[in-house]
Motif scaffolding. Sequence first.
Motif, PDB file in Angstrom:
ATOM      1  N   LEU A 343      33.857 -44.416   7.874  1.00  0.00           N
ATOM      2  CA  LEU A 343      33.089 -45.544   8.415  1.00  0.00           C
ATOM      3  C   LEU A 343      33.998 -46.563   9.074  1.00  0.00           C
ATOM      4  O   LEU A 343      33.690 -47.099  10.149  1.00  0.00           O
ATOM      5  N   ALA A 344      35.151 -46.835   8.470  1.00  0.00           N
ATOM      6  CA  ALA A 344      36.077 -47.826   9.016  1.00  0.00           C
ATOM      7  C   ALA A 344      36.615 -47.398  10.372  1.00  0.00           C
ATOM      8  O   ALA A 344      36.790 -48.218  11.278  1.00  0.00           O
ATOM      9  N   LEU A 345      36.880 -46.099  10.528  1.00  0.00           N
ATOM     10  CA  LEU A 345      37.447 -45.612  11.781  1.00  0.00           C
ATOM     11  C   LEU A 345      36.411 -45.526  12.895  1.00  0.00           C
ATOM     12  O   LEU A 345      36.723 -45.751  14.070  1.00  0.00           O
ATOM     13  N   LYS A 346      35.169 -45.200  12.536  1.00  0.00           N
ATOM     14  CA  LYS A 346      34.161 -44.941  13.573  1.00  0.00           C
ATOM     15  C   LYS A 346      33.262 -46.131  13.863  1.00  0.00           C
ATOM     16  O   LYS A 346      32.761 -46.263  14.973  1.00  0.00           O
ATOM     17  N   VAL A 347      32.998 -46.971  12.868  1.00  0.00           N
ATOM     18  CA  VAL A 347      32.113 -48.129  13.088  1.00  0.00           C
ATOM     19  C   VAL A 347      32.965 -49.273  13.591  1.00  0.00           C
ATOM     20  O   VAL A 347      33.529 -50.053  12.820  1.00  0.00           O
ATOM     21  N   ARG A 348      33.087 -49.408  14.890  1.00  0.00           N
ATOM     22  CA  ARG A 348      33.969 -50.389  15.494  1.00  0.00           C
ATOM     23  C   ARG A 348      33.157 -51.277  16.441  1.00  0.00           C
ATOM     24  O   ARG A 348      32.324 -50.773  17.177  1.00  0.00           O
TER      25      ARG A 348
END
Length: 348
Positions: A343-348
């Motif tokens: 989630l941290a890498l993709k939800v930007r």
Amino acid sequence: MLNWIYVALGEAWGPLRLFNSFFFLSAIGFASCALATWILLPRLWSILPRDQGRAFAVNAEMSVGKPVSAGLIFVTIFCIASLVFVPFTARPLLTVPLVMAALLVGYLDDRRGGFTEYQLAVMDAAIALGAALVIYGLQPVTIWLPGWKDAVALAPWIAIPVAAGVIWLSINATNCSDGVDGVSGSLSGTAIMILGGLLYAVIGNEVVAQHLHIPVNREGASWAIMAFLMVGCIAGYLWYNAPPSQVLMGDAGSRPIGLLIGMLVVATNNPLFLLLIGSVLLLNGATGLLKVALKRFFGLQVLAKVRFPLHDHCRKELGWSNSQVLVRFMLLHLGVSALLVILALKVR
């Protein structure tokens, strides 16, 4: 050192090009550290102090008399291996003296029977501040946050205290998680492995980092080597710490490991990774610190019926065995960490 050999002699003999491969250095370093720890630990643990038991800890009597401070052996192996496998010009190598300082503080704490809480807090803060200064220097820092598209520039006077706070919390959360055979080593080893993989394949990879709109860390591969060296050392240690344990890492192991986790988090340029990857470590250890701090400094009593570290609550109140604590905490750790990192890498 191996990278220096490639620079000096690589043109003379082709196979030496392997010493310029960070992937090769990480893999062979992991195997070397695991094997060295596995061989040396049982041969040297007779020189270690013996566990004297801990007040109020559940089943503390089961550890009395076992060798403690195994970190003195495997963290020393890690530091020597770092000099061999990490390029001499890499900034992460400058943190090795700080790892040795954390080892010394932990060993003296194990051997003396304990510094006061405030003494340990000050020493941890000094080590954490030194690590933050080594990693960031006195330059502006660019960080990134989940759910926030643009990178955020921080002045050194903001970035360094934040980084030092992250590292300090990591040291103490990891230290508080120690107490059940295999749990602290398994949780911290997994966290370090995930951080190492991210620093090598994502944050240290310019193409991938740009695709994900993440500030690239050009030292990411060097940090990854250090991460996998420590994972190898922890793997060799866990061979003898699996339930029922033969040896305990003590503060001499947990404090340097926590320091490395904090430094790897800072190297990702995302301080929230401590929450994402160390969620179970924090839940198990740092929540107890928060509970004590609220009661001592503000007179607030929270979670009065919950024992901390949380593994003691699970054993005493829920009746879990040591093996159940280990397996269930690891399942939670893997599942939660994988979900939050994605989630941290993709939800930007």
